[in-house]
Design an enzyme around this catalytic site. Sequence first.
Site, PDB file in Angstrom:
ATOM      1  N   GLY A 163       1.078   3.363   2.520  1.00 55.95           N
ATOM      2  CA  GLY A 163       0.706   3.067   1.134  1.00 55.95           C
ATOM      3  C   GLY A 163      -0.246   4.080   0.965  1.00 55.95           C
ATOM      4  CB  CYS A 164      -2.212   4.127  -2.565  1.00 51.94           C
ATOM      5  SG  CYS A 164      -0.621   3.677  -3.679  1.00 51.94           S
TER       6      CYS A 164
END
Length: 389
Positions: A163-164
Site C-alpha cells: 500500500g501507500c
Amino acid sequence: MVSVSEIRQAQRAEGPATIMAIGTANPANCVEQSTYPDFYFKITNSEHKVELKEKFQRMCDKSMIKRRYMYLTEEILKENPSVCEYMAPSLDARQDMVVVEVPRLGKEAAVKAIKEWGQPKSKITHLIFCTTSGVDMPGADYQLTKLLGLRPYVKRYMMYQQGCFAGGTVLRLAKDLAENNKGARVLVVCSEVTAVTFRGPSDTHLDSLVGQALFGDGAAALIVGSDPIPEIEKPIFEMVWTAQTIAPDSEGAIDGHLREAGLTFHLLKDVPGIVSKNIDKALVEAFQPLNISDYNSIFWIAHPGGPAILDQVEQKLGLKPEKMKATREVLSEYGNMSSACVLFILDEMRKKSAQAGLKTTGEGLDWGVLFGFGPGLTIETVVLHSVAI
C-alpha cells in the site's frame, strides 16, 4: 586467519546510502479530473445515480488533482464489463492486465534511472520491486529482470500488497542493502496500476468512491548505493536514518482486501487526524539527534494520500504553505500513485531546486524528511540530507 569482525568490516560501505538517479513513467492515457465524473458514471452504466454522481463530482473538485494517468482506457473497460461493476467477480481479468503492465511500466521508469546513473546495468547488484497491483509467481521482480536483461544472479526482493506507505519501505530496505554490502548498487522500482481497484460506484461504500477520485497509475525507479564513484556517479540525496511505526489505536483506519472482485479499499474518516496526531512524535525521534526542532527549516516530502492529510499536517506543525509545494504539485499532476508517489516527489524537488538556482537538491536546505502513510496505519520516516547542486 581472518576474523568474522574483519570480514564484516570489509563487507560494509564507508559512506551513507545515496540516491544516484531517479526515473519516472506513466501510461499514455491522461484523464482530466474535471471531466472524470462524467466518464466514470457513463462507463460504469451508473448515470441514473444522479445524487451519487453529484457527490463524486464534489469529491473530485475537492481533491486538488488536475489530472491522472491510467492504463484503463475506455476501450479496455468496454472489453471487460465485469471490472466496471461494483463488486462483480473480476479478479482474473484484472490479474491478466496487471501482471503484464506492472513490470512493463516499471521497466520504463528503470530505463530512465539507469540512463541518468550512467553506469552499465551489469553493475546492478540488487533489485527491490514494490507493487500493490496484483500478485504473481514468479513475481514482477523476475519479469523486470528479464525485460531489462539484468544478470541472473541479481539479488531480488519482491514486495506485494503493502500500500501507500511502501515508498518509504523501499528506501529503508535499499539503505540497509547499500550500506551493508560494499559496492552494492540497488535498483528500486515502485510500479502501481489501478486496474486492481477500479470499480463502479456504490451508495453504501463511499470510501471506495474516495479511492476512485484519488488513485492514478505510475512507476518510479531509483539507483541507490554508498560511496559514489567521483566524476562518474552523481549523488542526489543521502539517506541518513529510517524508521517504521504503527500508529496507536489505528487498526482498520486504512484497509485493502484482495477479493474475487479485485482489491477493495476501506478508509475511516479520521485518517488525516490519526496521521497529524502521530507525526510530531515521529519527527522528534528523527530530528532530536540533529538538534532540529523547527520543521520549517527542513524540506518536506509526504505521501499525498489526499489533500486533507496534507492540510492537517501543515496545521498541526505550523508549516508554511511552500513546505508541501513539491508534494502538492505531484498530487495535482498525477493523483495518488500509492508507493510511487514519494519517489515522484523526490524527482520533482530536485528538478525544481535546480531550475530555481538553489544551492541544494532539497530546495536550498540541508536536511529533510520523507513520510509514507498507509495501511496499518503504518508510518515510514526517512531522514534525507540534500546534496549541493
